[in-house]
Design a protein around this motif. Structure first.
Motif, PDB file in Angstrom:
ATOM      1  N   TYR A  81       0.792  -1.306   0.008  1.00  0.00           N
ATOM      2  CA  TYR A  81      -0.175  -0.130   0.009  1.00  0.00           C
ATOM      3  C   TYR A  81       0.890   1.351  -0.134  1.00  0.00           C
ATOM      4  O   TYR A  81       0.275   2.303  -0.075  1.00  0.00           O
ATOM      5  N   GLY A  82       2.156   1.033  -0.005  1.00  0.00           N
ATOM      6  CA  GLY A  82       2.961   2.272   0.076  1.00  0.00           C
ATOM      7  C   GLY A  82       3.156   3.080  -1.251  1.00  0.00           C
ATOM      8  O   GLY A  82       2.961   2.492  -2.329  1.00  0.00           O
ATOM      9  N   GLU A  83       3.591   4.220  -1.048  1.00  0.00           N
ATOM     10  CA  GLU A  83       3.838   5.022  -2.196  1.00  0.00           C
ATOM     11  C   GLU A  83       5.300   5.188  -2.617  1.00  0.00           C
ATOM     12  O   GLU A  83       5.722   5.876  -3.355  1.00  0.00           O
TER      13      GLU A  83
ATOM     14  N   LEU B  36       1.655   8.773   2.826  1.00  0.00           N
ATOM     15  CA  LEU B  36       2.493   7.782   2.373  1.00  0.00           C
ATOM     16  C   LEU B  36       1.798   6.475   1.863  1.00  0.00           C
ATOM     17  O   LEU B  36       2.428   5.678   1.272  1.00  0.00           O
ATOM     18  N   ILE B  37       0.509   6.213   1.972  1.00  0.00           N
ATOM     19  CA  ILE B  37      -0.147   5.464   1.551  1.00  0.00           C
ATOM     20  C   ILE B  37      -0.979   5.646   0.484  1.00  0.00           C
ATOM     21  O   ILE B  37      -1.694   6.671   0.306  1.00  0.00           O
ATOM     22  N   ARG B  38      -0.686   4.573  -0.437  1.00  0.00           N
ATOM     23  CA  ARG B  38      -1.549   4.736  -1.862  1.00  0.00           C
ATOM     24  C   ARG B  38      -3.055   4.681  -1.593  1.00  0.00           C
ATOM     25  O   ARG B  38      -3.599   3.671  -0.975  1.00  0.00           O
ATOM     26  N   ASN B  39      -3.796   5.717  -2.163  1.00  0.00           N
ATOM     27  CA  ASN B  39      -5.266   5.529  -1.868  1.00  0.00           C
ATOM     28  C   ASN B  39      -5.623   5.333  -0.618  1.00  0.00           C
ATOM     29  O   ASN B  39      -6.463   4.452  -0.343  1.00  0.00           O
ATOM     30  N   PHE B  40      -5.303   6.070   0.276  1.00  0.00           N
ATOM     31  CA  PHE B  40      -5.463   6.169   1.667  1.00  0.00           C
ATOM     32  C   PHE B  40      -7.053   6.214   1.889  1.00  0.00           C
ATOM     33  O   PHE B  40      -7.745   6.793   1.406  1.00  0.00           O
ATOM     34  N   SER B  41      -7.589   5.322   2.738  1.00  0.00           N
ATOM     35  CA  SER B  41      -8.911   5.192   3.165  1.00  0.00           C
ATOM     36  C   SER B  41      -8.958   4.560   4.552  1.00  0.00           C
ATOM     37  O   SER B  41      -7.988   3.788   5.271  1.00  0.00           O
ATOM     38  N   SER B  42     -10.247   4.656   5.276  1.00  0.00           N
ATOM     39  CA  SER B  42     -10.487   3.956   6.659  1.00  0.00           C
ATOM     40  C   SER B  42     -10.239   2.517   6.544  1.00  0.00           C
ATOM     41  O   SER B  42      -9.598   1.822   7.431  1.00  0.00           O
ATOM     42  N   ARG B  43     -10.657   1.819   5.369  1.00  0.00           N
ATOM     43  CA  ARG B  43     -10.672   0.451   5.369  1.00  0.00           C
ATOM     44  C   ARG B  43      -9.237   0.069   5.216  1.00  0.00           C
ATOM     45  O   ARG B  43      -8.685  -0.895   5.513  1.00  0.00           O
ATOM     46  N   ARG B  44      -8.374   0.699   4.353  1.00  0.00           N
ATOM     47  CA  ARG B  44      -7.061   0.532   4.209  1.00  0.00           C
ATOM     48  C   ARG B  44      -6.241   0.887   5.611  1.00  0.00           C
ATOM     49  O   ARG B  44      -5.322  -0.315   5.854  1.00  0.00           O
ATOM     50  N   PHE B  45      -6.596   1.515   6.436  1.00  0.00           N
ATOM     51  CA  PHE B  45      -6.067   2.000   7.706  1.00  0.00           C
ATOM     52  C   PHE B  45      -6.229   0.848   8.655  1.00  0.00           C
ATOM     53  O   PHE B  45      -5.228   0.307   9.307  1.00  0.00           O
ATOM     54  N   GLU B  46      -7.286   0.377   8.602  1.00  0.00           N
ATOM     55  CA  GLU B  46      -7.865  -0.651   9.452  1.00  0.00           C
ATOM     56  C   GLU B  46      -7.110  -2.138   8.971  1.00  0.00           C
ATOM     57  O   GLU B  46      -6.566  -2.786   9.819  1.00  0.00           O
ATOM     58  N   GLU B  47      -6.919  -2.273   7.865  1.00  0.00           N
ATOM     59  CA  GLU B  47      -6.022  -3.359   7.236  1.00  0.00           C
ATOM     60  C   GLU B  47      -4.503  -3.219   7.614  1.00  0.00           C
ATOM     61  O   GLU B  47      -3.972  -4.468   8.222  1.00  0.00           O
ATOM     62  N   ILE B  48      -4.090  -2.230   7.552  1.00  0.00           N
ATOM     63  CA  ILE B  48      -2.632  -1.961   7.885  1.00  0.00           C
ATOM     64  C   ILE B  48      -2.448  -2.334   9.555  1.00  0.00           C
ATOM     65  O   ILE B  48      -1.741  -3.154   9.989  1.00  0.00           O
ATOM     66  N   ILE B  49      -3.372  -1.571  10.211  1.00  0.00           N
ATOM     67  CA  ILE B  49      -3.290  -1.883  11.772  1.00  0.00           C
ATOM     68  C   ILE B  49      -3.411  -3.556  12.051  1.00  0.00           C
ATOM     69  O   ILE B  49      -2.677  -4.039  13.187  1.00  0.00           O
ATOM     70  N   ASP B  50      -4.626  -3.972  11.683  1.00  0.00           N
ATOM     71  CA  ASP B  50      -4.605  -5.472  11.877  1.00  0.00           C
ATOM     72  C   ASP B  50      -3.492  -6.144  11.407  1.00  0.00           C
ATOM     73  O   ASP B  50      -3.203  -7.101  12.346  1.00  0.00           O
TER      74      ASP B  50
END
Length: 353
Positions: A258-260, A302-316
């Motif tokens: 997911y990074g840039e 720094l996250i491509r197409n940042f969204s709440s869903r992606r953020f949740e995935e990253i933390i999990d």
């Protein structure tokens, strides 16, 4: 032969201007003698520097293509076939890591001459190598017996590498805070010397009077901070002094792709500010330091197409990246971390950082 080192700590440590051609002198000064020295470099700028070092001393040269498993095997085969007794790595992280890994696998001394600095892997006992799938793996490595850093060469590297180096040292703050948390929960033991080496590496930078990436005095301090970080990891026998929740989140971003594409040090440095906020340890001088050296205060950019869903995935995913490594992330739910990030955003805005 392998020269005995206390905890495999470096014997040679030189940081100055115009010293890249003094390798043979530093070896003699420390009464180190080798019969078959190989200079290993990359294909571009480091190749020119490697050629200067090799030609001055009549040493053989070897050019790496990348930091892959295949390149490691090819270099190891060469080292064993020609009885190389000292590898001199000239280049950036890919070259240095490959040389350290081959040194470990072939039981061969190695010495580092970095042409760029971007993280604390200069002398750490860890190498980051790409596997067959193109994914990076952190593997055991032989710490260099010496590191020679020519400030004139480092200063010519693109600013983004210097920013990343500063970010990687900054991450020591949140990493050591997580280490204390783990110790308090009886999850890990402490190494006091390693802890203080890691903390002093970053505190000396943050409290320096002339914070400027192109200042030679600041660069000296930055290099010393990176080296102290590597020594801290060697003393503790783990990356713990320099890797905590900020690295867990960063590794998750990389794993999920997911990074840039920013450099590792920049990414962990940015995330460390949020980790410090989670730990209730963030201070204005840390934020000002990051802003001064060009580290983003918020890492969502720094996250491509940042969204709440992606953020949740990253933390999990971050909790799975280093099994057994306790951090502030283990004290909060994913929803709490996400809520804290919005609080962090408001904190930055209200304080005009």
């Amino acid at each position: 032969m392998i020269y005995k080192q206390l905890s495999y700590l470096p014997i040679i440590f030189q940081v100055d201007e115009g010293i890249v051609l003094g390798v043979d002198e530093y070896l003699r000064r420390n009464k180190l003698s080798f019969t078959n020295i190989l200079v290993v470099s990359g294909k571009n700028y480091s190749n020119k520097i490697g050629a200067l070092v090799a030609d001055k001393n009549g040493w053989n040269r070897y050019t790496l293509e990348d930091n892959t498993f295949r390149e490691v095997e090819l270099l190891k085969t060469y080292v064993n076939r020609y009885n190389i007794d000292l590898l001199v790595g000239v280049g950036g992280g890919k070259v240095i890591d490959t040389v350290k890994r081959v040194g470990y696998l072939s039981n061969t001394n190695n010495l580092s001459i970095p042409t760029i600095i971007s993280n604390d892997g200069l002398i750490s006992p860890i190498s980051v190598i790409k596997n067959e799938l193109g994914k990076t793996e952190s593997l055991p490595a032989m710490m260099p017996m010496g590191v020679i850093i020519d400030i004139d060469i480092i200063k010519e590297s693109p600013v983004k590498f210097l920013q990343a180096a500063a970010g990687d040292v900054l991450a020591n703050l949140s990493a050591t805070n997580d280490w204390v948390l783990a110790f308090q929960q009886d999850r890990e033991r402490m190494n006091d010397i390693a802890f203080h080496l890691s903390r002093s590496a970053v505190s000396s930078l943050i409290n320096f009077d002339e914070i400027h990436l192109l200042s030679k005095s600041f660069l000296r301090l930055l290099v010393q901070g990176l080296v102290n970080s590597g020594i801290a990891m060697a003393l503790s026998g783990t990356s713990r002094p320099c890797s905590g929740s900020e690295h867990q989140i960063s590794h998750a971003i990389d794993f999920l792709e997911y990074g840039e594409g920013v450099l590792h040090g920049t990414q962990v440095g940015s995330i460390s500010l949020f980790s410090l906020f989670l730990q209730n340890k963030v201070e204005a001088k840390q934020m000002k330091f990051a802003r001064t050296v060009g580290i983003p205060l918020l890492f969502d950019g720094l996250i491509r197409n940042f969204s709440s869903r992606r953020f949740e995935e990253i933390i999990d995913k971050s909790r799975e990246m280093r099994p057994g490594r306790y951090s502030i992330l283990d004290m909060l739910t994913t929803n709490q971390v996400m809520e804290k990030y919005e609080e962090f955003r408001a904190f930055i805005k209200s304080n005009n950082f």
